[in-house]
Motif scaffolding. Sequence first.
Motif, PDB file in Angstrom:
ATOM      1  N   ARG A  98       0.841  -1.197   0.000  1.00 50.14           N
ATOM      2  CA  ARG A  98       0.000   0.000   0.000  1.00 50.14           C
ATOM      3  C   ARG A  98       0.878   1.250   0.000  1.00 50.14           C
ATOM      4  NH1 ARG A  98      -2.324  -3.310   4.039  1.00 50.14           N
ATOM      5  NH2 ARG A  98      -4.317  -4.248   3.404  1.00 50.14           N
ATOM      6  N   ASP A  99       0.352   2.323  -0.548  1.00 46.73           N
ATOM      7  CA  ASP A  99       0.989   3.643  -0.489  1.00 46.73           C
ATOM      8  C   ASP A  99       2.367   3.683  -1.144  1.00 46.73           C
ATOM      9  OD1 ASP A  99      -1.219   4.611   0.996  1.00 46.73           O
ATOM     10  OD2 ASP A  99      -0.318   3.844   2.845  1.00 46.73           O
ATOM     11  N   VAL A 100       2.497   3.033  -2.295  1.00 47.12           N
ATOM     12  CA  VAL A 100       3.733   3.140  -3.064  1.00 47.12           C
ATOM     13  C   VAL A 100       3.716   4.475  -3.813  1.00 47.12           C
ATOM     14  CG1 VAL A 100       5.153   2.128  -4.889  1.00 47.12           C
ATOM     15  CG2 VAL A 100       3.833   0.639  -3.350  1.00 47.12           C
ATOM     16  N   PRO A 101       4.720   5.330  -3.641  1.00 52.93           N
ATOM     17  CA  PRO A 101       4.719   6.622  -4.345  1.00 52.93           C
ATOM     18  C   PRO A 101       4.653   6.426  -5.855  1.00 52.93           C
ATOM     19  CG  PRO A 101       6.368   6.610  -2.609  1.00 52.93           C
ATOM     20  CD  PRO A 101       5.855   5.209  -2.718  1.00 52.93           C
ATOM     21  N   PRO A 102       3.862   7.231  -6.553  1.00 53.45           N
ATOM     22  CA  PRO A 102       3.691   7.044  -8.000  1.00 53.45           C
ATOM     23  C   PRO A 102       4.995   7.085  -8.783  1.00 53.45           C
ATOM     24  CG  PRO A 102       2.029   8.550  -7.135  1.00 53.45           C
ATOM     25  CD  PRO A 102       2.991   8.300  -6.020  1.00 53.45           C
ATOM     26  N   MET A 119       9.196   3.125   0.775  1.00 55.21           N
ATOM     27  CA  MET A 119       8.270   2.593   1.779  1.00 55.21           C
ATOM     28  C   MET A 119       9.054   2.265   3.047  1.00 55.21           C
ATOM     29  SD  MET A 119       7.425   1.911  -1.491  1.00 55.21           S
ATOM     30  CE  MET A 119       7.744   0.204  -1.963  1.00 55.21           C
ATOM     31  N   PRO A 120       8.687   2.790   4.190  1.00 51.23           N
ATOM     32  CA  PRO A 120       9.454   2.572   5.423  1.00 51.23           C
ATOM     33  C   PRO A 120       9.654   1.091   5.727  1.00 51.23           C
ATOM     34  CG  PRO A 120       7.804   4.260   5.760  1.00 51.23           C
ATOM     35  CD  PRO A 120       7.516   3.653   4.420  1.00 51.23           C
ATOM     36  N   GLY A 121      10.915   0.733   6.000  1.00 50.64           N
ATOM     37  CA  GLY A 121      11.234  -0.627   6.408  1.00 50.64           C
ATOM     38  C   GLY A 121      11.339  -1.624   5.279  1.00 50.64           C
ATOM     39  N   VAL A 122      11.174  -1.197   4.031  1.00 49.60           N
ATOM     40  CA  VAL A 122      11.152  -2.118   2.890  1.00 49.60           C
ATOM     41  C   VAL A 122      12.401  -1.907   2.032  1.00 49.60           C
ATOM     42  CG1 VAL A 122       9.875  -2.904   0.869  1.00 49.60           C
ATOM     43  CG2 VAL A 122       8.641  -2.076   2.889  1.00 49.60           C
ATOM     44  N   ALA A 155       9.029   4.015 -12.012  1.00 50.97           N
ATOM     45  CA  ALA A 155      10.401   3.567 -12.265  1.00 50.97           C
ATOM     46  C   ALA A 155      10.499   2.048 -12.245  1.00 50.97           C
ATOM     47  CB  ALA A 155      11.349   4.181 -11.234  1.00 50.97           C
ATOM     48  N   ILE A 156       9.814   1.414 -11.306  1.00 50.84           N
ATOM     49  CA  ILE A 156       9.865  -0.053 -11.226  1.00 50.84           C
ATOM     50  C   ILE A 156       9.183  -0.677 -12.443  1.00 50.84           C
ATOM     51  CG2 ILE A 156       9.067  -2.060  -9.921  1.00 50.84           C
ATOM     52  CD1 ILE A 156      11.443  -0.561  -8.670  1.00 50.84           C
ATOM     53  N   ARG A 157       8.095  -0.087 -12.875  1.00 51.94           N
ATOM     54  CA  ARG A 157       7.409  -0.627 -14.063  1.00 51.94           C
ATOM     55  C   ARG A 157       8.252  -0.446 -15.321  1.00 51.94           C
ATOM     56  NH1 ARG A 157       2.673   2.030 -11.651  1.00 51.94           N
ATOM     57  NH2 ARG A 157       1.432   0.419 -10.569  1.00 51.94           N
ATOM     58  N   ALA A 158       9.120   0.568 -15.341  1.00 51.17           N
ATOM     59  CA  ALA A 158       9.963   0.821 -16.507  1.00 51.17           C
ATOM     60  C   ALA A 158      11.186  -0.093 -16.542  1.00 51.17           C
ATOM     61  CB  ALA A 158      10.418   2.282 -16.511  1.00 51.17           C
ATOM     62  N   TYR A 159      11.464  -0.773 -15.443  1.00 50.07           N
ATOM     63  CA  TYR A 159      12.624  -1.675 -15.388  1.00 50.07           C
ATOM     64  C   TYR A 159      12.399  -2.834 -16.349  1.00 50.07           C
ATOM     65  CZ  TYR A 159      16.266  -4.610 -13.298  1.00 50.07           C
ATOM     66  OH  TYR A 159      17.373  -5.390 -13.097  1.00 50.07           O
ATOM     67  N   ARG A 160      13.387  -3.118 -17.188  1.00 49.38           N
ATOM     68  CA  ARG A 160      13.219  -4.076 -18.273  1.00 49.38           C
ATOM     69  C   ARG A 160      13.901  -5.413 -17.963  1.00 49.38           C
ATOM     70  NH1 ARG A 160       9.121  -2.161 -19.687  1.00 49.38           N
ATOM     71  NH2 ARG A 160       9.147  -3.653 -21.407  1.00 49.38           N
ATOM     72  N   TYR A 161      13.305  -6.473 -18.478  1.00 47.69           N
ATOM     73  CA  TYR A 161      13.896  -7.812 -18.377  1.00 47.69           C
ATOM     74  C   TYR A 161      14.428  -8.231 -19.738  1.00 47.69           C
ATOM     75  CZ  TYR A 161      12.053  -7.779 -13.740  1.00 47.69           C
ATOM     76  OH  TYR A 161      11.836  -7.421 -12.439  1.00 47.69           O
TER      77      TYR A 161
END
Length: 483
Positions: free
Chosen positions: A268-272, A439-442, A277-283
């Motif tokens: 929850r509450d992942v900054p947009p 996200m705090p602690g993650v 950036a994570i969605r743009a990471y490529r495999y």
Amino acid sequence: MPRATIIGSGPNGLAAAVCLARAGYAVEVLEAADTVGGGVRSEETTLPGFVHDVCASVHPGAYSSPFFHAFGRDRIDWIVPEMSYAHPLDHGRAGIAWRDLERTADGLGPDASAWRALLRPLSAHIDGVQDFTGGSLLRIPADPVTAVRYGLRALEQGTSMAARTFRTPEAAALVAGVVAHANTALPSLSAAAAGLLLMAQAHAGGWAYPRGGAQRIADALVEDLLVHGGSIRTEEHVVDLSSLDWGDPRRGDLLLLNTAPRLALTLRDVPPGYAKAIRAYRYGAAAAKVDFALDGPVPWTNPDVALAPTVHVGGTREEVWASENAVARGRVSDRPYVLAVQPSILDDSRAPAGKQVLWTYIHAPANSDVDATELITRQIERFAPGFRDRILARHAVTPHERVRLNHAEIGGDIFGGAFTMRQAVVRPVLSPVPWRTPMPGVYLASAATPPGPGVNGMAGWHAARTALADAGERLALTDLFGS
């Protein structure tokens, strides 16, 4: 006592786990598979008594890793071969890379000086190379001179200049075979950088592997974790972190992800901005793997190749480049580059007496159903006539099936993300501390963070160190494991 929950029991996850357990956390590791180890598992996949490595097999990065040196490298029974790798060519020729750099250079005739010039400054200063490549590139290296040398050689080998460095097919093939590990179009700067690290490790310490199989690495880490109060639960496939009871970050509880970074987006509450950036990471492209149980050694035409645990099978430099460039365009070459390991030539615990195991894979398009058995068999037969007749059993895993073995391998990508020059820096986000999430602690603790792919435990250590620093504990490896 604060809690630390770690998702994924690969070498990075276990490295983070043992560090946090020693720092006083109550650590629990959750693993989706029914066995522990992630990329360092071993199983009898073909016939009883034949022990095959499920994922990674040879581990120069682990053998030279600062984390494993601190942890206690001698907890694992390492085999350090005199010959690091070999590259067979047609008509019985072969390039041979010995652990001894001078012996290797002497065998390359007119390319002896070029080999020394390429690798002696790096292997002689391997600590500087590993410092530069072992963490975020957004920092000042401890050995700037070595970092510059490394960068200049990567520029040479990662561009069209590579075709002019060596005059003999043997030397050119030796370099191409290692650079091709990176699973990307060739030539490329990122592939050259990865290959140079491996070649420097080959001459500095050797391409070592554990007696009994890669599982021994996981076993040593698990033993230490349990001694320090940690626990592991297998068959726990976490697909949604929002419903996971991992504790309260306000009291110091931690969540570390030795997984694909996209799992963090289920919180929850992942900054947009971070989510984007994570969605743009490529495999990248995938691996199509085949294990063979053999009734004897591979009958290489060149007898020296039979002495090398690691063999790059792909022909000339031009053929290796063509094979990798075909994969980058979405297809597999009829003469693919094959990465092969014959561990039982030095480890008699891996197969019944007189028998052998052979570990192989080719690169293939992501999510494909490529069964590489016949392609690999034909390519090895080219340099080892009679190989087909030695096969007792085989076990193939397609890129599509790899996800079942390791959920972090998106599309069958064994590197945790495409190893491009951009993603060597932006891995998976542009930050000097990419293991920390907003996200705090993650925290992220997988090969999708620096230093990237390879069994070395460093991403896990960096994630654990970052978490400890954020909690006010600035502990070094020597603080946790002794000098």
